[in-house]
Scaffold this active site. Structure first.
Site, mmCIF file in Angstrom:
data_model
loop_
_atom_site.group_PDB
_atom_site.id
_atom_site.type_symbol
_atom_site.label_atom_id
_atom_site.label_comp_id
_atom_site.label_asym_id
_atom_site.label_seq_id
_atom_site.Cartn_x
_atom_site.Cartn_y
_atom_site.Cartn_z
ATOM 1 N N LEU A 21 0.823 -1.211 0.000
ATOM 2 C CA LEU A 21 0.000 0.000 0.000
ATOM 3 C C LEU A 21 0.857 1.260 0.000
ATOM 4 C CD1 LEU A 21 -2.678 1.472 0.166
ATOM 5 C CD2 LEU A 21 -2.642 1.116 2.657
ATOM 6 N N THR A 39 9.908 6.783 2.845
ATOM 7 C CA THR A 39 10.939 6.080 3.598
ATOM 8 C C THR A 39 10.906 4.593 3.262
ATOM 9 O OG1 THR A 39 9.728 5.450 5.614
ATOM 10 C CG2 THR A 39 10.520 7.744 5.451
ATOM 11 N N ASP A 63 14.926 2.881 9.472
ATOM 12 C CA ASP A 63 14.662 1.679 10.256
ATOM 13 C C ASP A 63 13.782 2.102 11.433
ATOM 14 O OD1 ASP A 63 14.606 -0.536 11.905
ATOM 15 O OD2 ASP A 63 16.764 -0.911 11.820
ATOM 16 N N ASN A 89 2.543 3.976 7.503
ATOM 17 C CA ASN A 89 2.109 2.789 6.773
ATOM 18 C C ASN A 89 2.919 1.538 7.093
ATOM 19 O OD1 ASN A 89 1.070 1.221 4.266
ATOM 20 N ND2 ASN A 89 3.271 1.361 3.932
ATOM 21 N N SER A 140 -4.045 1.373 9.897
ATOM 22 C CA SER A 140 -4.369 0.351 10.884
ATOM 23 C C SER A 140 -4.716 -0.926 10.124
ATOM 24 C CB SER A 140 -5.502 0.833 11.793
ATOM 25 O OG SER A 140 -5.815 -0.139 12.773
ATOM 26 N N TYR A 154 0.557 -8.384 17.032
ATOM 27 C CA TYR A 154 0.101 -7.521 15.943
ATOM 28 C C TYR A 154 -1.139 -6.745 16.391
ATOM 29 C CZ TYR A 154 -1.692 -6.183 11.312
ATOM 30 O OH TYR A 154 -2.166 -5.490 10.229
ATOM 31 N N LYS A 158 -1.845 -2.672 16.752
ATOM 32 C CA LYS A 158 -2.896 -1.984 15.990
ATOM 33 C C LYS A 158 -3.987 -1.428 16.910
ATOM 34 C CE LYS A 158 -1.292 -2.506 11.790
ATOM 35 N NZ LYS A 158 -0.757 -1.329 11.056
ATOM 36 N N THR A 189 -1.190 -7.184 -1.339
ATOM 37 C CA THR A 189 0.027 -6.373 -1.244
ATOM 38 C C THR A 189 1.288 -7.197 -1.017
ATOM 39 O OG1 THR A 189 -0.292 -6.123 1.140
ATOM 40 C CG2 THR A 189 -1.248 -4.418 -0.283
#
Length: 283
Positions: A21, A39, A63, A89, A140, A154, A158, A189
């Site tokens: 994305l 980045t 990083d 992102n 998110s 994870y 989020k 993705t």
């Protein structure tokens, strides 16, 4: 590709832009004539876009597990002028039972999904306030609203990002700084190929954790129905809206899953109404 006139040209700062994305959103913004600081961890990842768009695109190595690097990247982006839109992102997921996860895996997951977006958001608030406004987009997930086995760290990142963003959005609304949480579902993705797995242990091999692990290990992008280019366009469109939503739910799978989760939570809450009131002092 020549730039349009400076009037209406906006500057973006997008993390995790080498693929998925982040890349689609970078390319969409460039195609619309905006400038982007993107980045990445691999410097050559955006060579084709640099060749096509020239100085519309600035690429930085970042990083996100190193807070000092975050500060440097933000300072470098601001050195070229005001940033109108920030997109947090970058992300990945560790797959496995919570018991199987190492402290390092948990720490890295939280640093990338929660700490880095918090630090980046914080770093841009003062400049945006001083320039009279801005947009911060937090990528998110469906996983920011529901919980599934194998993704505990994870989800921690989020869900934390969701709470942080909702709070900050209320702190800065007077300054015309708008924050939006984007909650995509299964999007094509390459995310599945980038999953990191714990070392599997026998107790979890044949339960919900093991079954989910097996599914993810064999899944490919064909099972993901979300079109990342359409998702990027939808996110871009919200940045043109004067009053964007706090949460942007994208994907039929996300809508259905979140709707079910919120309905179940509301039913559980309603069933506890009398008990909730019972703990008050009796006058």
């Amino acid at each position: 590709m020549p730039l349009p006139s400076d009037k209406g040209v906006r500057r973006w700062f997008i993390t995790g832009a080498s693929g998925g994305l982040g890349r689609h959103l970078t390319e969409h913004a460039l195609r619309c004539g905006d400038r982007v600081t993107a980045t990445v961890r691999r410097p050559a990842a955006l060579d084709d876009l640099r060749a096509a768009y020239g100085d519309q695109l600035t690429v930085q190595i970042l990083d996100l597990t190193r807070p000092a690097d975050v500060d440097h990247a933000v300072a470098e982006a601001l050195r070229s002028g005001p940033v109108d839109i920030v997109v947090n992102n970058a992300g990945y997921a560790v797959v496995g039972a919570a018991e199987e996860m190492t402290a390092e895996q948990i720490r890295d997951q939280i640093e990338v999904l929660l700490l880095a977006p918090m630090l980046i958001t914080r770093a841009f608030l003062a400049p945006m306030r001083e320039q009279g406004g801005g947009r911060i987009i937090q990528i998110s997930s469906l996983g920011g609203q529901i919980g599934t086995p194998t993704h505990s760290s994870y989800h921690a990142g989020k869900w934390g990002l969701e709470g942080f963003t909702e709070s900050v959005s209320r702190e800065v609304s007077d300054f015309d700084i708008r924050l939006t949480l984007v909650e995509p579902g299964a999007t094509r993705t390459g995310f599945a190929a980038a999953l990191r797995y714990t070392t599997e242990s026998a107790p979890y091999r044949d339960n919900a954790v093991g079954r989910t692990r097996r599914y993810l290990e064999t899944a490919d992008d064909s099972v993901f129905t979300g079109d990342p280019a359409k998702l990027a366009a939808a996110v871009y469109d919200t940045t043109r809206h004067p009053d964007p939503p706090l949460r942007l739910t994208l994907g039929s799978d996300t809508y259905e899953a979140v709707h079910t989760a919120l309905t179940e939570r509301l039913a559980t809450l309603e069933a506890q109404k009398d008990r909730a009131a019972s703990v008050a002092f009796t006058h």
